[in-house]
Enzyme design. Structure first.
Site, PDB file in Angstrom:
ATOM      1  CE  LYS A 241      -4.085  -1.944   2.226  1.00 53.87           C
ATOM      2  NZ  LYS A 241      -5.074  -1.803   3.283  1.00 53.87           N
TER       3      LYS A 241
ATOM      4  CG  ASP B 198      -8.075   0.505   3.626  1.00 53.82           C
ATOM      5  OD1 ASP B 198      -8.899  -0.306   3.156  1.00 53.82           O
ATOM      6  OD2 ASP B 198      -6.851   0.292   3.657  1.00 53.82           O
TER       7      ASP B 198
END
Ligand code: NDP
Length: 289
Positions: A69, A105
């Site tokens: 990420k 997220d």
């Protein structure tokens, strides 16, 4: 699949455990879309080559999971404002050959906390951890209007660095959340827990079933909500003691379902079948809701 099938995917290492293919493929099948979602195990050293392959292969979008990420940020042509703030991306969107990085997220967690009926206006939250997941948790909690966040992490310097990244955002008059930083030893002090409306585990502690260190659960108010970003079939080591005390406890399955639905929309440009994606995920975890 046909000669015209377009792909979406997830890159991770490991990735075999991922429930994202089940969620996305069920959505494609139900909507009658000639698309498929596949999981690629991509080693860290191969990430640049794998990302470069997205446009020539015509892949519409790719989710990123551990450990990619943060490393993928530098490989994007453009970034959403949220991805810039978080310093991490979990979605790569192929925009006519240019790669756009986004992060769903924080929005996924925010939605799940709202769905749980949590109102943090004027309240205090405790977040344990200081990695990419903790960054998303901070943003979600700020958006829910918390008055203060206590950020506790094993490596104090990492928590301080993360808090600095939010200085400008937190300092914004519209979002006057106070951010306090401490080491993990603060978690044994009842004062850290008193008056908390929400406690989030954003560490990977408990992933392999390892026990969580002793925490002062009993010092929280009786309506405090415990949230573990880790999701599992059984209550996680972080949530089990809270449940035994009769506290509200929730794991990260709802967040995962929400971030997946948001990614589906980014990749395919149509509204996601949210309920279906969530039900597919919960069934894979052996749950009814
Ligand atoms: P990172 O590797 O970036 O961060 C890991 C965090 O865990 C750090 O704060 C680290 O502390 C802490 N930690 C790890 N081991 C220990 C230990 N033995 N003792 C104390 N602290 C420890 O991971 P992420 O932030 O990306 O992810 C964290 C968790 O969130 C993962 O379990 C992941 O599965 C989950 N997650 C869930 C999502 C969902 O949709 N539900 C989405 C994203 C993540 P230190 O800084 O000191 O190393």
């Amino acid at each position: 699949m046909s000669g015209r099938t377009r792909l979406t995917a997830i890159f991770g290492d490991p990735v075999e455990h991922s429930l994202s293919p089940a969620m996305h493929n069920r959505a494609y099948a139900t909507l009658g879309m000639d698309r498929a979602y596949v999981a690629f195990r991509v080693a860290p050293a191969d990430l640049p080559a794998a990302v470069r392959a997205i446009p020539p292969l015509g892949i519409l979008g790719v989710n990123l999971t551990v450990p990619h990420k943060e490393a993928a940020v530098a490989l994007m042509d453009t970034l959403s404002a949220e991805a810039q703030l978080l310093g991490a991306i979990n979605c790569v969107v192929n925009r006519d050959g240019r790669l756009h990085g986004d992060n769903t997220d924080a929005r996924g967690l925010e939605q799940d906390l709202r769905e749980a009926g949590l109102d943090l206006a004027g309240k205090r939250a405790l977040i344990i951890g200081a990695g990419g997941a903790a960054a998303s948790a901070i943003l979600a909690v700020i958006r829910l209007g918390a008055e203060a966040i206590a950020l506790c992490n094993r490596t104090l310097g990492r928590a301080q660095e993360l808090a600095r990244r939010f200085e400008h955002y937190v300092g914004d008059a519209r979002r006057a959340t106070r951010l306090e930083v401490a080491g993990l030893q603060a978690l044994t002090i009842p004062a850290t827990w008193a008056s908390c409306a929400l406690v989030i585990n954003a560490t990977s502690l408990g992933l392999g079933g390892d026990p969580f260190p002793p925490l002062a659960y009993e010092a929280t108010p009786s309506d405090c909500c415990f949230y573990d970003l880790i999701y599992a079939r059984a209550p996680t080591p972080f949530l089990a003691p809270a449940l035994a005390m009769g506290r509200v406890a929730r794991d990260g399955a709802g967040m995962l379902a929400n971030q997946g639905a948001l990614a589906f929309e980014l990749f395919n440009g149509i509204a996601p079948p949210r309920g279906l994606m969530r039900a597919t995920l919960m069934a894979a975890l052996g749950r009814s809701t």
